[in-house]
Enzyme design. Structure first.
Site, mmCIF file in Angstrom:
data_model
loop_
_atom_site.group_PDB
_atom_site.id
_atom_site.type_symbol
_atom_site.label_atom_id
_atom_site.label_comp_id
_atom_site.label_asym_id
_atom_site.label_seq_id
_atom_site.Cartn_x
_atom_site.Cartn_y
_atom_site.Cartn_z
ATOM 1 N N GLN A 99 11.781 -9.220 -7.532
ATOM 2 C CA GLN A 99 10.712 -9.095 -6.462
ATOM 3 C C GLN A 99 9.634 -10.223 -6.760
ATOM 4 O OE1 GLN A 99 10.035 -6.144 -3.747
ATOM 5 N NE2 GLN A 99 9.042 -7.440 -2.449
ATOM 6 N N CYS A 105 11.500 -6.648 0.127
ATOM 7 C CA CYS A 105 12.346 -5.828 -0.667
ATOM 8 C C CYS A 105 13.385 -5.288 0.402
ATOM 9 C CB CYS A 105 11.394 -4.615 -1.025
ATOM 10 S SG CYS A 105 10.667 -3.862 0.593
ATOM 11 N N HIS A 261 8.895 1.231 1.259
ATOM 12 C CA HIS A 261 9.552 0.410 0.555
ATOM 13 C C HIS A 261 10.933 0.727 0.615
ATOM 14 C CE1 HIS A 261 9.690 -2.328 -3.027
ATOM 15 N NE2 HIS A 261 10.141 -1.575 -3.829
ATOM 16 N N ASN A 285 14.811 0.363 -7.474
ATOM 17 C CA ASN A 285 13.730 -0.288 -7.142
ATOM 18 C C ASN A 285 13.982 -1.779 -7.279
ATOM 19 O OD1 ASN A 285 11.068 -1.276 -6.595
ATOM 20 N ND2 ASN A 285 10.061 0.174 -7.729
ATOM 21 N N TRP A 287 11.748 -3.941 -7.218
ATOM 22 C CA TRP A 287 10.889 -4.742 -8.180
ATOM 23 C C TRP A 287 11.429 -4.682 -9.487
ATOM 24 C CZ3 TRP A 287 5.840 -1.161 -7.025
ATOM 25 C CH2 TRP A 287 5.440 -1.584 -5.678
#
Length: 714
Positions: A99, A105, A261, A285, A287
């Site tokens: 990201q 997200c 998130h 995740n 990220w």
């Protein structure tokens, strides 16, 4: 200059009938044809630059970057960033994406789920794209948007600062499929800024075209694990979200979970631990880092209690953003879980049970078909109504009696080019059982029918893109009424039905768009001598009336000075409609036919003007049209309201008269020229029809004729 809106509506309807907008034949987003553009630029040796989504600040949008950073942005092609760019390097993986400086997200979590489903991935990312073979700086992706698939063309100029991508990027710096896919979706949304904040359900629906289900984990059903497991084994996308914190920032909790998130659910597994069965959920995740630190995390001692085989197959000690946790911890730390799929056979355990999918597109229009929720008794019935027949469950599926057998989804469509400008209304729906006395009724059900309690409904109206409910309904006939919470809120929607049986869904008021049930009579509605006297008083030397003479006649004799009077344009239209000899004037017989109709319309107008305002509100229009002997569908009533309603949302007498005359005229034209399926007009003939009746009426009749054929062909 683009074609008129009516032309586009007819063309879009024909495209739908021919299969355009389907997964195998997607529509061209903004009318850009990838194959033609690619061939042209490759042949001429140029690199494509997308003028519809140009490489400049407006495609970035406002509010996500500091003004100083906006000035530093340079749009660069991958070949200028790395020596050897790849569209896809070593396959598409959930670990490819990272990201960037954008709060999307929700979009990236959905991409993570997409990477597990080969068929869905091929639908979104067309094969054969490369920086090597036939490269022309142009790429394309496909998304499902509000009822149809669209093919989205982009150039490969990506926003960078100091030579680095500022939004999503790949773990491998030479790979660019994720950044280009993000750019294509930003184009669909309006800009990169329009992707800032959202829900995984939105992106997952745009990746599949399927119905999505949301489970609130604090209200999770006892069989949630079984549902999730079957969904994971099918062509479904799974994702989840954490509850927001006290601020909008993504705060990382001490246990490693990020507040507010979105995460991808990448796998489900059952293992034996200390002699007991443990259900595990694996999450990612977007990220690309940051993981759960509790039980069953990468370094948890719990992994020492399982077999070596399970530990080898499941455990990966790497800070890659992916981790395991127990089902119990999953329900404690996450607020909701989403499943999206085209095939919903996972809803029960039987492989013999199938869930057919149907959907209808509709519209709420202020004053016409936007009646609000059932709290508004007088107007609720004006909402669109859908008839569904739930059949008896047979075979293996019948063993699951009492289980839920109908899923209803209501999605409101956005008509805004920029996603951030779209404002959702509070929406919901109610389901009413049809008693025996209403079994044979055709058309829209009246207000008194809805005084009864619904047998099912949404738990509450939500300010959301989509609401859905899962019901258990006995075999029988039902009416589904989708609505906004408040009346007079205009929006388009899609109503989708998943049923465990071959249930039949029908829009109660869209099959016959227009039917003249009782044409206005022309037989001696007034004394013939007085009509002749009035006519002779205003005629010219040829005993005919032109538009100006007709205007004076109507205003002085029919309205007697009441304001507002008949406008000159309205009178010109009436002359054109009734002038059989095409002279621009009305003779004696033509005038008598017109006079009787106008007098009758005036009587209907004042009788249905219950508010006594001297104008018909759009809610009064329906009753006036019925009183005029015309059966009109919701689709047509909506367009009439938009076409004839003035700024106050009401119709004057001259507008109402003009409307009724045009509808009668257009109905006759269609019946006389139709071959039973439709009509064909040459250019000159189209011009004549337009001059007499307005293309709007022609569109309505043809449009709904096509809809009827489409329904009967199923």
């Amino acid at each position: 200059m683009p074609p008129p809106g009516v032309c586009l509506s007819i063309r879009n309807e024909r495209n739908r009938r021919s299969g355009r907008g389907s997964a195998t034949n997607p529509d061209k987003f903004l009318d850009q044809d990838f194959d033609q553009l690619h061939q042209g630029f490759f042949r001429d040796g140029f690199r494509f630059i997308d003028k519809m989504f140009p490489p400049e600040w407006r495609s970035i949008g406002n509010g996500i970057l500091h003004p100083n950073d906006l000035e530093r942005i340079k749009w660069r092609r991958p070949g200028t960033m790395v020596k050897d760019p790849y569209f896809i390097a070593d396959g598409v993986s959930r670990f490819d994406i990272r990201q960037g400086s954008l709060g999307n997200c929700w979009f990236l979590a959905s991409i993570g789920a997409l990477t597990f489903k080969e068929d869905i991935k091929k639908q979104i990312i067309p094969e054969g794209q490369s920086f090597k073979k036939d490269y022309a700086g142009i790429f394309h992706f496909r998304f499902w948007r509000f009822g149809k698939w669209v093919d989205v063309v982009i150039d490969d100029k990506l926003p960078t600062i100091d030579g680095r991508l500022i939004f999503v990027y790949s773990k491998n710096p030479n790979e660019f499929w994720a950044a280009l896919m993000e750019k294509a979706y930003a184009k669909v949304c309006g800009s990169y800024a329009d992707m800032n904040a959202g829900t995984v359900s939105e992106a997952m629906m745009d990746f599949t075209g399927g119905i999505h289900m949301t489970f609130k984990l604090d209200e999770a059903p006892p069989d949630l694990w079984d549902i999730m497991y079957r969904a994971a084994m099918s062509e479904s996308l799974l994702a989840c979200g954490t509850p927001p914190g006290q601020s909008a920032a993504n705060t990382v909790l001490p246990n490693g979970i990020v507040q507010g998130h979105a995460y991808t659910i990448t796998r489900l597994m059952q293992v034996m631990s200390n002699g007991g069965l443990v259900r595990l959920v694996r999450l990612l995740n977007p990220w690309g880092h940051g993981e759960w630190k509790g039980d069953w995390s990468d370094k948890s001692s719990k992994w020492q209690t399982v077999s070596l085989e399970d530990r080898t197959n499941c455990l990966s000690i790497a800070d890659d953003g992916e981790f395991w946790m127990s089902m119990e911890d999953f329900c404690k730390n996450y607020s909701d879980m989403d499943i999206c799929s085209l095939s919903h056979d996972f809803l029960d355990g039987s492989t013999d049970c199938h869930w057919p999918y149907q959907f209808h597109e509709g519209r709420w229009v202020t004053g016409a078909t936007a009646g609000g929720c059932s709290n508004y008794k007088e107007s609720f019935w004006t909402n669109p109504q859908y008839h569904i027949e739930v059949e008896t469950i047979k075979g293996e599926c019948a063993k699951d009696k009492g289980l839920k057998n109908l899923l209803v989804s209501l999605m409101q469509k956005s008509d805004k080019r920029n996603r951030r400008l779209a404002s959702n209304f509070y929406i919901g729906f109610s389901v009413f059982s049809v008693p025996p006395e209403y079994k044979e009724r055709e058309g829209k059900f009246p207000a008194e029918f809805f005084m009864r309690e619904p047998v099912a409904s949404t738990k509450k109206y939500l300010n959301a893109r989509e609401v859905m409910e899962f019901f258990s309904l006995a075999p029988g006939e039902y009416i589904i009424v989708p609505s906004t919470f408040k009346p007079n809120e205009t929006a388009s929607f899609i109503l989708a039905i998943l049923s465990k049986t071959d249930s039949h869904l029908l829009d109660e008021n869209s099959i016959d768009s227009l039917k003249i049930t009782k044409p206005i009579t022309t037989e001696n509605m007034n004394d013939n001598d007085s009509r002749v006297t009035i006519f002779q008083k205003y005629t010219d030397q040829y005993e005919e009336l032109d538009a100006e003479q007709l205007q004076r006649l109507l205003n002085e004799n029919l309205l007697q000075g009441k304001s507002p009077g008949f406008g000159l344009d309205t009178c010109r239209s009436m002359v054109t409609l009734m002038d059989l000899s095409v002279t621009g004037h009305l003779n004696h017989n033509e005038f008598l036919r017109l006079w009787d109709r106008v007098v009758r319309c005036r009587e209907i107008f004042y009788r249905t003007d219950t508010s006594r305002t001297g104008e018909l509100s759009l809610s009064e229009l329906r009753n006036a049209v019925i009183a005029a002997g015309i059966q009109m569908s919701d689709d047509m009533l909506n367009l009439m309201a938009l076409r004839y309603g003035v700024s106050r949302g009401s119709l004057t007498l001259d507008s109402f008269v003009s409307l009724i005359l045009r509808l009668e005229c257009m109905s006759k034209i269609f019946r006389n020229l139709s071959d039973g399926n439709g009509i064909y007009l040459q250019e000159k003939e189209v011009t004549n029809v337009v001059n007499q009746t307005l293309l709007l009426c022609l569109y309505l009749l043809c449009h709904n004729k096509l809809r009827r054929q489409k329904y009967l062909s199923k």
